[in-house]
Design a protein around this motif. Sequence first.
Motif, PDB file in Angstrom:
ATOM      1  N   LEU A   1       2.736  -5.578  -5.325  1.00 31.94           N
ATOM      2  CA  LEU A   1       2.349  -4.457  -6.178  1.00 31.94           C
ATOM      3  C   LEU A   1       2.383  -4.864  -7.642  1.00 31.94           C
ATOM      4  CD1 LEU A   1       1.615  -1.488  -6.566  1.00 31.94           C
ATOM      5  CD2 LEU A   1       4.049  -0.933  -6.452  1.00 31.94           C
TER       6      LEU A   1
ATOM      7  N   ASN B   1      -0.886  -4.702 -10.077  1.00 31.87           N
ATOM      8  CA  ASN B   1      -0.914  -3.962 -11.340  1.00 31.87           C
ATOM      9  C   ASN B   1      -1.399  -4.825 -12.496  1.00 31.87           C
ATOM     10  OD1 ASN B   1      -0.087  -1.473 -10.340  1.00 31.87           O
ATOM     11  ND2 ASN B   1       2.082  -1.991 -10.520  1.00 31.87           N
TER      12      ASN B   1
ATOM     13  N   PHE C   1       2.357   1.835  -3.345  1.00 35.23           N
ATOM     14  CA  PHE C   1       1.314   2.195  -4.306  1.00 35.23           C
ATOM     15  C   PHE C   1       0.923   3.666  -4.167  1.00 35.23           C
ATOM     16  CE2 PHE C   1      -3.250   2.517  -5.377  1.00 35.23           C
ATOM     17  CZ  PHE C   1      -3.185   2.157  -6.713  1.00 35.23           C
TER      18      PHE C   1
ATOM     19  N   GLU D   1       0.813  -1.212   0.000  1.00 34.21           N
ATOM     20  CA  GLU D   1       0.000   0.000   0.000  1.00 34.21           C
ATOM     21  C   GLU D   1       0.848   1.264   0.000  1.00 34.21           C
ATOM     22  OE1 GLU D   1      -0.197  -2.420   2.184  1.00 34.21           O
ATOM     23  OE2 GLU D   1      -2.202  -3.342   2.082  1.00 34.21           O
TER      24      GLU D   1
ATOM     25  N   ASP E   1       9.184  -1.429  -6.776  1.00 33.26           N
ATOM     26  CA  ASP E   1       8.176  -2.384  -7.245  1.00 33.26           C
ATOM     27  C   ASP E   1       8.365  -3.705  -6.500  1.00 33.26           C
ATOM     28  OD1 ASP E   1       6.091  -3.404  -8.661  1.00 33.26           O
ATOM     29  OD2 ASP E   1       7.237  -3.819 -10.475  1.00 33.26           O
TER      30      ASP E   1
ATOM     31  N   GLN F   1       4.097   4.483  -6.621  1.00 36.90           N
ATOM     32  CA  GLN F   1       3.554   3.679  -7.724  1.00 36.90           C
ATOM     33  C   GLN F   1       4.576   2.663  -8.240  1.00 36.90           C
ATOM     34  OE1 GLN F   1       0.426   3.639  -9.360  1.00 36.90           O
ATOM     35  NE2 GLN F   1      -0.318   4.873  -7.648  1.00 36.90           N
TER      36      GLN F   1
END
Length: 302
Positions: free
Chosen positions: A253, A257, A237, A234, A249, A241
């Motif tokens: 995540l 995605n 994200f 979270e 990453d 992102q």
Amino acid sequence: MPMLKNARLQKSIFLFIVVAPAFAAYVLFTLYPNALSIYYSFLEWDGIGAKTFVGWDNYIRLFHDPFILRALGHNLILLVTVIPITLIISLVLADLLINRAFAENSFYKVLYFFPNVLSLVVIALVWSFIYDGTFGLLNGILRALGLGGEHNWLGSKGTALLSMIPLYVWCYAGFYVVIFMNAMRGIPKSLYESATLDGITHMQRFSKITLPLLSGVIRVGVIFLMLSVIKGFEYMFIMTQGGPGGATDVISLYMFNFAFGSLNLGQHIYGYASTIGMMIFVLLVGLKLILDKFFAKDSIEY
């Protein structure tokens, strides 16, 4: 005998009534979704349209996906840093609060636990402000100390993932301080008094008595921290992102995605996301088995 049989029947009915709702919820919200994920992992499916059975193709793709190793590498960095740092800080603070008997213990306990009552979004926004490259608090402190303070912490590949480590520790440590404090209160004081009479130091008392008697609680703490670090995404994200350039990453995540369309030009690849989810499940089970080799399952008797 009839009365005994009737009592047993009533007990069985009572147990069924008590256990049935919880068991039904477990089947409906845990076992059933997991079984569906196994089924979906063998499909080419966008989550809405027609399903196409592709056999082991998703798993073959998984082993040839270079971004999987990158994401797992980031998770590994978090595992080997967040878990030991969190446990060490939590154990030290819990020991100080229990054995020093500060007048403000109740206040400290609430203060340490405070991050656990905050929203994930609020925490992410606060730490985004701390790390902001232009007007962030961290850069402001560094400038005040004459140490520069112009770094873009979340925008640099070299520091983005490392910047997440203090956030995780800050979020988790307070919870385990409370857990360890309650566990330490259960240790008989007579053990400490006997050790003091034998002339051992506080550090020896902590390492020879406290830590061994808390081994079961520490084991549970490691398991839950491991789950949080691997399954949680979270903060990445909201704050990055997964960037910059995939530097933050993590595997959950990456799976998210694929499932919800941030990758592949907005197309959902729910089947492949389910395959990644199965890999995460196997990884967690493997780590749990490895952990069992280092921690004894049997509790230590006083």
